[in-house]
Design a protein around this motif. Sequence first.
Motif, PDB file in Angstrom:
ATOM      1  N   ILE A   1       6.542   2.859   8.882  1.00 47.99           N
ATOM      2  CA  ILE A   1       5.680   4.033   9.182  1.00 47.99           C
ATOM      3  C   ILE A   1       4.463   4.162  10.381  1.00 47.99           C
ATOM      4  CG2 ILE A   1       3.661   5.033   7.614  1.00 47.99           C
ATOM      5  CD1 ILE A   1       4.912   3.028   4.868  1.00 47.99           C
ATOM      6  N   ALA A   2       5.061   4.594  11.073  1.00 50.63           N
ATOM      7  CA  ALA A   2       4.137   4.947  12.411  1.00 50.63           C
ATOM      8  C   ALA A   2       3.803   6.254  12.313  1.00 50.63           C
ATOM      9  CB  ALA A   2       5.375   5.230  13.478  1.00 50.63           C
ATOM     10  N   ASP A   3       3.959   7.293  11.883  1.00 47.89           N
ATOM     11  CA  ASP A   3       3.066   8.976  11.508  1.00 47.89           C
ATOM     12  C   ASP A   3       1.329   8.524  10.966  1.00 47.89           C
ATOM     13  OD1 ASP A   3       2.035  11.124  11.416  1.00 47.89           O
ATOM     14  OD2 ASP A   3       4.539  12.234  10.892  1.00 47.89           O
ATOM     15  N   LYS A   4       1.048   9.313  11.654  1.00 48.10           N
ATOM     16  CA  LYS A   4      -0.479   8.911  11.173  1.00 48.10           C
ATOM     17  C   LYS A   4      -1.182   9.682   9.784  1.00 48.10           C
ATOM     18  CE  LYS A   4      -4.097   7.419  14.503  1.00 48.10           C
ATOM     19  NZ  LYS A   4      -3.661   6.122  14.178  1.00 48.10           N
ATOM     20  N   GLU A   5      -0.612  10.445   9.754  1.00 53.17           N
ATOM     21  CA  GLU A   5      -0.746  11.609   8.532  1.00 53.17           C
ATOM     22  C   GLU A   5       0.084  10.843   7.322  1.00 53.17           C
ATOM     23  OE1 GLU A   5       1.075  16.412   7.521  1.00 53.17           O
ATOM     24  OE2 GLU A   5       2.430  15.522   8.079  1.00 53.17           O
ATOM     25  N   VAL A   6       1.095  10.174   7.320  1.00 51.47           N
ATOM     26  CA  VAL A   6       1.977   9.044   6.533  1.00 51.47           C
ATOM     27  C   VAL A   6       0.875   8.174   6.394  1.00 51.47           C
ATOM     28  CG1 VAL A   6       3.835   7.872   5.612  1.00 51.47           C
ATOM     29  CG2 VAL A   6       3.958   9.460   6.757  1.00 51.47           C
ATOM     30  N   TRP A   7       0.413   7.605   7.134  1.00 54.30           N
ATOM     31  CA  TRP A   7      -0.975   6.548   6.646  1.00 54.30           C
ATOM     32  C   TRP A   7      -1.834   7.293   5.829  1.00 54.30           C
ATOM     33  CZ3 TRP A   7      -0.156   1.945   6.119  1.00 54.30           C
ATOM     34  CH2 TRP A   7       0.486   1.109   6.874  1.00 54.30           C
ATOM     35  N   GLU A   8      -2.086   8.218   6.458  1.00 53.10           N
ATOM     36  CA  GLU A   8      -3.765   9.754   5.369  1.00 53.10           C
ATOM     37  C   GLU A   8      -3.138   9.733   3.683  1.00 53.10           C
ATOM     38  OE1 GLU A   8      -6.474  10.112   6.026  1.00 53.10           O
ATOM     39  OE2 GLU A   8      -6.850  11.831   5.052  1.00 53.10           O
ATOM     40  N   GLY A   9      -1.474  10.038   3.372  1.00 52.52           N
ATOM     41  CA  GLY A   9      -1.030  10.273   2.465  1.00 52.52           C
ATOM     42  C   GLY A   9      -1.406   8.799   1.118  1.00 52.52           C
ATOM     43  N   LEU A  10      -0.452   7.549   2.045  1.00 50.22           N
ATOM     44  CA  LEU A  10      -1.495   7.294   1.658  1.00 50.22           C
ATOM     45  C   LEU A  10      -2.495   6.310   1.353  1.00 50.22           C
ATOM     46  CD1 LEU A  10       1.576   4.272   3.291  1.00 50.22           C
ATOM     47  CD2 LEU A  10       1.069   4.783   1.014  1.00 50.22           C
ATOM     48  N   ARG A  11      -3.498   7.302   2.108  1.00 52.20           N
ATOM     49  CA  ARG A  11      -5.316   6.839   2.003  1.00 52.20           C
ATOM     50  C   ARG A  11      -5.194   7.579   0.744  1.00 52.20           C
ATOM     51  NH1 ARG A  11     -10.311   8.766   2.360  1.00 52.20           N
ATOM     52  NH2 ARG A  11      -8.804  10.543   3.602  1.00 52.20           N
ATOM     53  N   LEU A  12      -4.815   8.600   0.633  1.00 51.21           N
ATOM     54  CA  LEU A  12      -5.568   9.685  -0.570  1.00 51.21           C
ATOM     55  C   LEU A  12      -4.743   8.880  -1.794  1.00 51.21           C
ATOM     56  CD1 LEU A  12      -3.685  12.906   0.637  1.00 51.21           C
ATOM     57  CD2 LEU A  12      -6.265  12.641   0.017  1.00 51.21           C
ATOM     58  N   LEU A  13      -3.724   8.477  -2.091  1.00 47.85           N
ATOM     59  CA  LEU A  13      -2.648   7.675  -3.191  1.00 47.85           C
ATOM     60  C   LEU A  13      -4.226   6.566  -3.712  1.00 47.85           C
ATOM     61  CD1 LEU A  13       0.450   7.013  -2.551  1.00 47.85           C
ATOM     62  CD2 LEU A  13      -0.711   8.395  -3.905  1.00 47.85           C
ATOM     63  N   LEU A  14      -5.241   5.829  -2.669  1.00 49.56           N
ATOM     64  CA  LEU A  14      -6.220   5.406  -2.898  1.00 49.56           C
ATOM     65  C   LEU A  14      -7.463   5.894  -3.369  1.00 49.56           C
ATOM     66  CD1 LEU A  14      -5.023   1.883  -0.549  1.00 49.56           C
ATOM     67  CD2 LEU A  14      -4.412   2.430  -2.564  1.00 49.56           C
ATOM     68  N   ASN A  15      -6.524   7.147  -2.825  1.00 52.16           N
ATOM     69  CA  ASN A  15      -8.710   7.188  -3.923  1.00 52.16           C
ATOM     70  C   ASN A  15      -8.768   7.229  -5.133  1.00 52.16           C
ATOM     71  OD1 ASN A  15      -9.914   8.133  -1.606  1.00 52.16           O
ATOM     72  ND2 ASN A  15      -9.087  10.345  -1.569  1.00 52.16           N
ATOM     73  N   PHE A  16      -7.765   7.549  -5.831  1.00 52.84           N
ATOM     74  CA  PHE A  16      -7.308   6.979  -7.075  1.00 52.84           C
ATOM     75  C   PHE A  16      -8.052   6.232  -7.632  1.00 52.84           C
ATOM     76  CE2 PHE A  16      -3.303   9.917  -6.900  1.00 52.84           C
ATOM     77  CZ  PHE A  16      -4.234  10.810  -6.612  1.00 52.84           C
ATOM     78  N   GLN A  17      -9.777   6.433  -7.904  1.00 55.05           N
ATOM     79  CA  GLN A  17     -10.400   4.660  -8.908  1.00 55.05           C
ATOM     80  C   GLN A  17     -11.652   4.961  -9.160  1.00 55.05           C
ATOM     81  OE1 GLN A  17     -12.685   3.452  -5.491  1.00 55.05           O
ATOM     82  NE2 GLN A  17     -11.371   4.264  -3.659  1.00 55.05           N
ATOM     83  N   LEU A  18     -11.542   3.568 -10.146  1.00 55.12           N
ATOM     84  CA  LEU A  18     -12.856   4.114 -11.083  1.00 55.12           C
ATOM     85  C   LEU A  18     -14.048   3.166 -10.035  1.00 55.12           C
ATOM     86  CD1 LEU A  18     -10.657   2.983 -14.296  1.00 55.12           C
ATOM     87  CD2 LEU A  18     -11.282   4.834 -13.611  1.00 55.12           C
ATOM     88  N   GLU A  19     -15.020   3.359 -10.293  1.00 53.53           N
ATOM     89  CA  GLU A  19     -16.317   2.631 -10.390  1.00 53.53           C
ATOM     90  C   GLU A  19     -15.748   1.276  -9.121  1.00 53.53           C
ATOM     91  OE1 GLU A  19     -19.697   2.246 -12.735  1.00 53.53           O
ATOM     92  OE2 GLU A  19     -20.028   4.689 -12.169  1.00 53.53           O
ATOM     93  N   ASP A  20     -15.040   0.373 -10.657  1.00 53.49           N
ATOM     94  CA  ASP A  20     -15.111  -1.178  -9.384  1.00 53.49           C
ATOM     95  C   ASP A  20     -13.540  -1.069  -9.637  1.00 53.49           C
ATOM     96  OD1 ASP A  20     -14.604  -0.387 -12.772  1.00 53.49           O
ATOM     97  OD2 ASP A  20     -15.198  -2.672 -13.251  1.00 53.49           O
ATOM     98  N   ARG A  21     -12.309  -0.221 -10.058  1.00 47.15           N
ATOM     99  CA  ARG A  21     -11.576  -0.431  -9.597  1.00 47.15           C
ATOM    100  C   ARG A  21     -10.025   0.652  -9.001  1.00 47.15           C
ATOM    101  NH1 ARG A  21      -8.832  -1.045 -14.987  1.00 47.15           N
ATOM    102  NH2 ARG A  21     -11.351   0.068 -16.256  1.00 47.15           N
ATOM    103  N   PHE A  22      -9.178  -0.099  -8.262  1.00 47.95           N
ATOM    104  CA  PHE A  22      -8.252   1.412  -8.397  1.00 47.95           C
ATOM    105  C   PHE A  22      -7.371   1.162  -9.156  1.00 47.95           C
ATOM    106  CE2 PHE A  22      -9.867  -0.102  -4.243  1.00 47.95           C
ATOM    107  CZ  PHE A  22      -9.791   0.425  -3.546  1.00 47.95           C
TER     108      PHE A  22
END
Length: 272
Positions: free
Chosen positions: A140-161
């Motif tokens: 995975i080299a593309d910055k945009e792809v890393w950004e996509g993965l980061r979006l996935l980590l936005n699904f979280q509760l207060e204390d956990r992902f």
Amino acid sequence: MYEAYWGLKEKPFENTPDPRFLYHSSQHEEGLYRLLYAVKEQKGAAIMTGVFGCGKTLLGRTMLRELSKDIYRVGYIMNPQLSYLELLMAVATSLGVSGLPSKKTEVLTNVVLDEISKVLQNNMKDGKKTVVIIDEAHVIADKEVWEGLRLLLNFQLEDRFLLTLLLLGQPELKESIDSNKQFSQRVAIRCHLGHMNLEDTHNYVLHRLKIAGREEQLFTEGALKAIYEKSGGIPRRINHICDLSLLTGFGRKLTHIDEKVVSEVTKDLEGE
Ligand SMILES: Nc1ncnc2c1ncn2[C@@H]1O[C@H](COP(=O)(O)OP(=O)(O)O)[C@@H](O)[C@H]1O
Ligand SMILES: [Mg+2]
């Protein structure tokens, strides 16, 4: 071909990531613990790096087996050489989303993210933790792809992902992640698999032989030392050397493999 001759039930040194053969060297054990910790504690992301052939895929497969279906929903992506949208779709599919249009042009990013969000929420309601393992993540080299993965980590509760990503890849993965600061901040666990030492190499060979049905000594001490030196303690290379040694020994009707056989087969390998 040589199994019966050496008293084996199956081939001991196949280069396939079969968890039945896992040898718990100290570093593989620690790597496994760290990955398990990340998923149990619902951390955002964990990375495991290591050179080609050191056992990353095997540990990924072992995780798949260890994570009980009663508690975890696990997706596995083997080849993430994908665009941003393709990777999100692969994540969705690996988690059981169906019915996404097959033509990329008809898919909207928000729709895919929505579907993933629904799966994560449903899993949570069912009391399940969600994990996605991405193997070969160094591609995975593309910055945009890393950004996509980061979006996935936005699904979280207060204390956990709501989702834990486990990324396995060659050492370049670390640089890729470190140059994507936003993603990097969400990586809670890191581990690295190096080469095995002489003792682990020795025990690794005996362990794989035992699983394949042979307990009596087959490689001499000198041979085991030579295997370590020639392989640099990398499992994939150890397997290759041992497999060729067994084949050579079978062809010559030897009773044991000594360091001379090991030297010979490694010369052939070097000449490849
Ligand atoms: N700890 C281990 N115990 C048993 N076999 C191992 C171990 N580590 C690696 N191997 C074996 O070495 C080979 C290469 O491992 P693999 O997981 O494919 O490496 P990587 O994914 O890091 O390139 C596979 O056959 C695998 O089963
Ligand atoms: Mg691999």
